[in-house]
Write a protein that holds these residues in place. Structure first.
Motif, PDB file in Angstrom:
ATOM      1  N   VAL A  39      -6.195 -17.231   5.182  1.00 51.05           N
ATOM      2  CA  VAL A  39      -6.186 -18.514   4.721  1.00 51.05           C
ATOM      3  C   VAL A  39      -7.646 -19.028   3.877  1.00 51.05           C
ATOM      4  CG1 VAL A  39      -5.990 -21.195   5.072  1.00 51.05           C
ATOM      5  CG2 VAL A  39      -4.497 -19.291   6.297  1.00 51.05           C
ATOM      6  N   MET A  51       0.992 -25.868   0.631  1.00 52.21           N
ATOM      7  CA  MET A  51       1.126 -25.008   1.499  1.00 52.21           C
ATOM      8  C   MET A  51       2.187 -23.692   1.063  1.00 52.21           C
ATOM      9  SD  MET A  51       0.731 -25.224   5.387  1.00 52.21           S
ATOM     10  CE  MET A  51       1.523 -26.431   6.534  1.00 52.21           C
ATOM     11  N   VAL A  69      -2.761 -22.604   9.220  1.00 48.14           N
ATOM     12  CA  VAL A  69      -3.277 -23.751   8.672  1.00 48.14           C
ATOM     13  C   VAL A  69      -3.593 -24.810   9.892  1.00 48.14           C
ATOM     14  CG1 VAL A  69      -2.814 -26.027   7.262  1.00 48.14           C
ATOM     15  CG2 VAL A  69      -2.202 -23.591   6.269  1.00 48.14           C
ATOM     16  N   ARG A  80      -6.340 -31.609   4.702  1.00 43.54           N
ATOM     17  CA  ARG A  80      -4.853 -31.527   4.221  1.00 43.54           C
ATOM     18  C   ARG A  80      -4.777 -33.000   3.362  1.00 43.54           C
ATOM     19  NH1 ARG A  80      -2.146 -29.079   9.484  1.00 43.54           N
ATOM     20  NH2 ARG A  80      -3.712 -30.237  10.332  1.00 43.54           N
ATOM     21  N   LEU A  92      -3.813 -28.270   0.323  1.00 50.29           N
ATOM     22  CA  LEU A  92      -4.860 -27.702   1.273  1.00 50.29           C
ATOM     23  C   LEU A  92      -6.227 -27.421   0.434  1.00 50.29           C
ATOM     24  CD1 LEU A  92      -2.749 -25.116   3.027  1.00 50.29           C
ATOM     25  CD2 LEU A  92      -3.038 -27.338   3.638  1.00 50.29           C
TER      26      LEU A  92
END
Length: 164
Positions: A39, A51, A69, A80, A92
């Motif tokens: 990520v 996302m 996440v 976020r 994000l």
């Protein structure tokens, strides 16, 4: 085109790449498993994203992406924010702590690769990068293209009169 024996050996070698990935996973900090590292790496490479885009890049479904996440958000490595274009979605974004974690991951990975490939020439490393890039491109998005295997051969229906 390569023959069956070459493809079988390639399959064995690709299976063995799992050992390389496991070794690389061992250098990750205890609070940053491979999914979290992925990520951070993707956000570092591609910038802020939804996302759904992250799930696409990770090539996993949304439930798996959500867990990754949540893990990195709980550590303060990402934020976020509501997507101005769609209030139901979140954008994000790496935080300064996330950038620091990403730098640490990069240092660890670079050090391990430099150590393990110390006897490789620059040309060898470049060729490996080129070939791996080409291999990935040949597979494209593995999630969207189902594997099409040849139909099994039924010996009873493929016999010619001369072979009976």
């Amino acid at each position: 085109m390569a023959g069956q024996a070459q493809f079988e050996e390639l399959a064995r070698q690709l299976s063995a790449v799992g050992a390389v990935k496991r070794d690389m996973g061992r250098i990750l900090p205890p609070d940053c498993p491979a999914g979290s590292a992925a990520v951070l790496t993707l956000l570092g490479r591609h910038g802020d994203m939804r996302m759904s885009k992250l799930a696409e890049l990770l090539a996993v479904d949304m439930s798996v992406t959500s867990r990754h996440v949540a893990h990195v958000a709980a550590r303060g490595w990402i934020e976020r924010h509501p997507d101005p274009a769609d209030k139901r979605s979140r954008i994000l974004r790496l935080t300064p702590e996330g950038l620091h974690q990403l730098d640490d991951l990069s240092r660890r990975t670079t050090h391990l690769l430099a150590e393990r490939l110390a006897d490789w020439t620059d040309e060898d490393v470049g060729e490996l990068i080129r070939l791996m890039t080409r291999l990935r491109a040949s597979f494209g998005d593995c999630r969207s293209a189902p594997l099409r295997l040849p139909a099994p051969v039924d010996e009873e229906t493929t016999r010619t009169p001369a072979s009976t």
